[in-house]
Scaffold this motif. Structure first.
Motif, PDB file in Angstrom:
ATOM      1  N   GLY A 120       0.756  -1.241  -0.137  1.00 44.39           N
ATOM      2  CA  GLY A 120      -0.104   0.003  -0.073  1.00 44.39           C
ATOM      3  C   GLY A 120       0.818   1.292   0.191  1.00 44.39           C
ATOM      4  O   GLY A 120       0.676   2.224  -0.777  1.00 44.39           O
ATOM      5  N   GLN A 121       1.811   1.231   0.918  1.00 46.37           N
ATOM      6  CA  GLN A 121       2.884   2.297   0.784  1.00 46.37           C
ATOM      7  C   GLN A 121       3.481   2.683  -0.303  1.00 46.37           C
ATOM      8  O   GLN A 121       3.629   3.714  -0.837  1.00 46.37           O
ATOM      9  CB  GLN A 121       3.776   2.272   2.121  1.00 46.37           C
ATOM     10  CG  GLN A 121       4.692   3.618   2.369  1.00 46.37           C
ATOM     11  CD  GLN A 121       3.769   4.799   2.442  1.00 46.37           C
ATOM     12  OE1 GLN A 121       2.947   4.776   3.162  1.00 46.37           O
ATOM     13  NE2 GLN A 121       4.267   5.798   1.921  1.00 46.37           N
ATOM     14  N   THR A 122       3.922   1.507  -0.849  1.00 46.56           N
ATOM     15  CA  THR A 122       4.582   1.698  -2.462  1.00 46.56           C
ATOM     16  C   THR A 122       3.844   2.105  -3.556  1.00 46.56           C
ATOM     17  O   THR A 122       4.062   2.934  -4.307  1.00 46.56           O
ATOM     18  CB  THR A 122       5.256   0.135  -2.489  1.00 46.56           C
ATOM     19  OG1 THR A 122       5.998  -0.322  -1.639  1.00 46.56           O
ATOM     20  CG2 THR A 122       5.751   0.208  -4.061  1.00 46.56           C
ATOM     21  N   ALA A 123       2.408   1.528  -3.565  1.00 51.12           N
ATOM     22  CA  ALA A 123       1.393   2.291  -4.356  1.00 51.12           C
ATOM     23  C   ALA A 123       1.322   3.740  -4.187  1.00 51.12           C
ATOM     24  O   ALA A 123       1.193   4.268  -5.250  1.00 51.12           O
ATOM     25  CB  ALA A 123      -0.043   1.369  -4.251  1.00 51.12           C
ATOM     26  N   ARG A 124       1.164   4.303  -3.090  1.00 54.40           N
ATOM     27  CA  ARG A 124       1.058   5.621  -2.788  1.00 54.40           C
ATOM     28  C   ARG A 124       2.221   6.386  -3.309  1.00 54.40           C
ATOM     29  O   ARG A 124       2.158   7.229  -3.966  1.00 54.40           O
ATOM     30  CB  ARG A 124       1.018   5.926  -1.073  1.00 54.40           C
ATOM     31  CG  ARG A 124      -0.281   5.680  -0.794  1.00 54.40           C
ATOM     32  CD  ARG A 124      -0.211   6.293   0.749  1.00 54.40           C
ATOM     33  NE  ARG A 124      -0.245   7.542   0.918  1.00 54.40           N
ATOM     34  CZ  ARG A 124      -1.435   8.586   0.728  1.00 54.40           C
ATOM     35  NH1 ARG A 124      -2.451   7.939   0.671  1.00 54.40           N
ATOM     36  NH2 ARG A 124      -1.266   9.910   0.810  1.00 54.40           N
ATOM     37  N   ASN A 125       3.446   5.851  -3.191  1.00 51.91           N
ATOM     38  CA  ASN A 125       4.554   6.670  -3.718  1.00 51.91           C
ATOM     39  C   ASN A 125       4.838   6.361  -5.319  1.00 51.91           C
ATOM     40  O   ASN A 125       5.088   7.326  -5.823  1.00 51.91           O
ATOM     41  CB  ASN A 125       5.930   6.081  -3.002  1.00 51.91           C
ATOM     42  CG  ASN A 125       6.021   6.431  -1.462  1.00 51.91           C
ATOM     43  OD1 ASN A 125       5.269   7.425  -1.141  1.00 51.91           O
ATOM     44  ND2 ASN A 125       6.780   5.568  -0.729  1.00 51.91           N
ATOM     45  N   PHE A 126       4.177   5.494  -5.739  1.00 55.57           N
ATOM     46  CA  PHE A 126       4.362   5.368  -6.979  1.00 55.57           C
ATOM     47  C   PHE A 126       3.357   5.875  -7.985  1.00 55.57           C
ATOM     48  O   PHE A 126       3.432   6.544  -9.138  1.00 55.57           O
ATOM     49  CB  PHE A 126       4.241   3.620  -7.294  1.00 55.57           C
ATOM     50  CG  PHE A 126       4.661   3.269  -9.029  1.00 55.57           C
ATOM     51  CD1 PHE A 126       6.017   3.382  -9.306  1.00 55.57           C
ATOM     52  CD2 PHE A 126       3.561   2.807  -9.686  1.00 55.57           C
ATOM     53  CE1 PHE A 126       6.318   3.340 -10.748  1.00 55.57           C
ATOM     54  CE2 PHE A 126       4.015   2.571 -11.054  1.00 55.57           C
ATOM     55  CZ  PHE A 126       5.500   2.545 -11.421  1.00 55.57           C
ATOM     56  N   LEU A 127       1.916   5.755  -7.261  1.00 54.47           N
ATOM     57  CA  LEU A 127       0.645   6.122  -8.253  1.00 54.47           C
ATOM     58  C   LEU A 127       0.456   7.482  -8.042  1.00 54.47           C
ATOM     59  O   LEU A 127      -0.649   7.895  -8.603  1.00 54.47           O
ATOM     60  CB  LEU A 127      -0.404   5.236  -7.932  1.00 54.47           C
ATOM     61  CG  LEU A 127      -0.142   3.667  -8.262  1.00 54.47           C
ATOM     62  CD1 LEU A 127      -1.420   2.767  -7.943  1.00 54.47           C
ATOM     63  CD2 LEU A 127       0.283   3.720  -9.955  1.00 54.47           C
ATOM     64  N   ALA A 128       0.653   8.238  -7.201  1.00 55.42           N
ATOM     65  CA  ALA A 128       0.440   9.450  -6.779  1.00 55.42           C
ATOM     66  C   ALA A 128       0.832  10.405  -7.852  1.00 55.42           C
ATOM     67  O   ALA A 128       1.495  10.048  -8.782  1.00 55.42           O
ATOM     68  CB  ALA A 128       1.217   9.991  -5.392  1.00 55.42           C
ATOM     69  N   ARG A 129       0.006  11.678  -7.909  1.00 55.64           N
ATOM     70  CA  ARG A 129       0.191  12.648  -8.776  1.00 55.64           C
ATOM     71  C   ARG A 129       1.719  13.100  -9.223  1.00 55.64           C
ATOM     72  O   ARG A 129       2.281  13.119 -10.219  1.00 55.64           O
ATOM     73  CB  ARG A 129      -0.558  13.845  -8.732  1.00 55.64           C
ATOM     74  CG  ARG A 129      -0.520  14.800  -9.852  1.00 55.64           C
ATOM     75  CD  ARG A 129      -1.415  16.267  -9.806  1.00 55.64           C
ATOM     76  NE  ARG A 129      -1.501  17.076 -11.122  1.00 55.64           N
ATOM     77  CZ  ARG A 129      -2.134  17.928 -11.069  1.00 55.64           C
ATOM     78  NH1 ARG A 129      -3.023  18.409 -10.334  1.00 55.64           N
ATOM     79  NH2 ARG A 129      -1.989  18.880 -12.063  1.00 55.64           N
ATOM     80  N   ASN A 130       2.451  13.264  -8.043  1.00 55.53           N
ATOM     81  CA  ASN A 130       3.828  13.512  -7.965  1.00 55.53           C
ATOM     82  C   ASN A 130       4.546  12.393  -7.822  1.00 55.53           C
ATOM     83  O   ASN A 130       5.783  12.451  -7.515  1.00 55.53           O
ATOM     84  CB  ASN A 130       4.176  14.665  -7.237  1.00 55.53           C
ATOM     85  CG  ASN A 130       3.516  16.043  -7.542  1.00 55.53           C
ATOM     86  OD1 ASN A 130       3.542  16.324  -8.917  1.00 55.53           O
ATOM     87  ND2 ASN A 130       2.886  16.762  -6.502  1.00 55.53           N
ATOM     88  N   GLY A 131       4.173  11.068  -7.892  1.00 54.10           N
ATOM     89  CA  GLY A 131       4.737  10.014  -7.642  1.00 54.10           C
ATOM     90  C   GLY A 131       5.755   9.466  -8.536  1.00 54.10           C
ATOM     91  O   GLY A 131       6.110  10.229  -9.582  1.00 54.10           O
ATOM     92  N   LEU A 132       6.314   8.282  -8.455  1.00 51.82           N
ATOM     93  CA  LEU A 132       7.399   7.825  -9.262  1.00 51.82           C
ATOM     94  C   LEU A 132       6.980   7.658 -10.640  1.00 51.82           C
ATOM     95  O   LEU A 132       7.963   7.956 -11.713  1.00 51.82           O
ATOM     96  CB  LEU A 132       8.028   6.686  -8.599  1.00 51.82           C
ATOM     97  CG  LEU A 132       9.242   5.879  -9.650  1.00 51.82           C
ATOM     98  CD1 LEU A 132      10.512   6.848  -9.565  1.00 51.82           C
ATOM     99  CD2 LEU A 132       9.783   4.448  -8.881  1.00 51.82           C
ATOM    100  N   MET A 133       5.935   6.981 -11.029  1.00 46.28           N
ATOM    101  CA  MET A 133       5.225   6.567 -12.251  1.00 46.28           C
ATOM    102  C   MET A 133       5.330   8.061 -13.226  1.00 46.28           C
ATOM    103  O   MET A 133       5.924   7.794 -14.279  1.00 46.28           O
ATOM    104  CB  MET A 133       4.194   5.794 -12.253  1.00 46.28           C
ATOM    105  CG  MET A 133       3.714   5.580 -13.651  1.00 46.28           C
ATOM    106  SD  MET A 133       1.884   4.921 -13.538  1.00 46.28           S
ATOM    107  CE  MET A 133       0.814   6.303 -13.143  1.00 46.28           C
TER     108      MET A 133
END
Length: 288
Positions: A120-133
């Motif tokens: 869940g925490q990884t998804a937050r960091n990856f899928l956020a508007r300013n996230g990794l993706m």
């Protein structure tokens, strides 16, 4: 006297087995059966001890959208899990490039060892508007910064659940496909059938029971996980598990939370019934 000895011998034979499995049965009863029975009973009991459906009505009125949202997210997740798991297991079984099969076999299992709270925490960091993706897409020139958007909604839930459960279902499917008689596949290949056709028309029908088992177990997991919905999605509607936790934490209202739990039981019970019905049908066809 000989008759008494003969009648007591079966009990004497199974007694050691009962003693061995008693701790496991006791743990199941205390940790699962008793809480399940209590939650079902107290969903229909009011403060005075009488029977009522008020808790169920409150759950429907306040959290009806969340129940529908949970069902739709679960179905979308299971569909994505099915497609990806079939594709990976099929390539592991029919793939013609040894190094690619080895690399895929080594890579796809990693999410199995990652807890849901970390996912869940990884998804937050990856899928956020300013996230990794989005940052990677913007830096590579594939996305305009003005068009970047957050996927921390139902899409993030579906992607996270699928990413976490695909390795489990793939393990089951790959093992089942590996046990299928290869002569049928080789015969189809000799007749000119492609690998995709062999997968869909030969392998998949023979392992659909295994696929259904994996999907049912994944459904139970999706319906019970709390960390992922609370981390990935912040607004409403959301998963029932979040609403149950919210009802207990902020209101101390176990009755309405138990009523919400009834919908989870119903959804998983329908899935289990479908599996049992399919299993019985296959057993009857095999007996004929």
């Amino acid at each position: 006297m000989p008759t008494a000895d003969a009648s007591s011998s079966p009990l004497r034979g199974i007694l050691p087995g009962l003693v061995l499995i008693f701790p496991a049965l006791l743990a199941i009863a205390l940790l699962y059966v008793v809480p399940l029975a209590r939650s079902v009973v107290f969903a229909f009991v009011d403060a005075d001890g009488g029977l009522t459906t008020a808790h169920l009505r409150t759950a429907v009125e306040l959290y009806g959208r969340d129940v529908v949202f949970t069902v739709l997210v679960a179905l979308a997740s299971l569909m994505l899990i099915s497609v990806v798991s079939i594709a990976i297991a099929g390539y592991l079984t029919l793939g013609a490039t040894p190094w690619a099969v080895t690399a895929l076999r080594w890579l796809y299992r990693w999410p199995l060892f990652i807890p849901f709270i970390v996912a869940g925490q990884t998804a937050r960091n990856f899928l956020a508007r300013n996230g990794l993706m989005n940052s990677l897409l913007i830096d590579s020139g594939l996305m305009d910064p003005a068009t970047a958007q957050s996927l921390l909604d139902w899409r993030g839930l579906v992607l996270t659940f699928a990413w976490k459960q695909v390795p489990f279902v793939t393990l089951l499917l790959a093992g089942a496909m590996a046990s299928v008689d290869r002569s049928t596949v080789e015969a189809a290949r000799n007749m000119g059938a492609g690998r995709l056709r062999c997968l869909i028309e030969i392998l998949l029908p023979q392992v659909r029971g295994t696929l259904l088992v994996g999907l049912i177990l994944s459904l139970v997991t999706i319906m019970s996980v709390l960390s992922v919905p609370m981390m990935v999605i912040a607004g409403n509607p959301t998963m029932m598990t979040s609403m149950m936790a919210h009802r207990v934490t902020y209101y101390g209202d176990y009755a309405v939370a138990n009523a919400l739990g009834l919908f989870s039981y119903l959804i998983t019970a329908v899935a289990a019934y479908a599996y049992l019905r399919m299993t019985l049908t296959q057993h009857n066809e095999g007996a004929r």
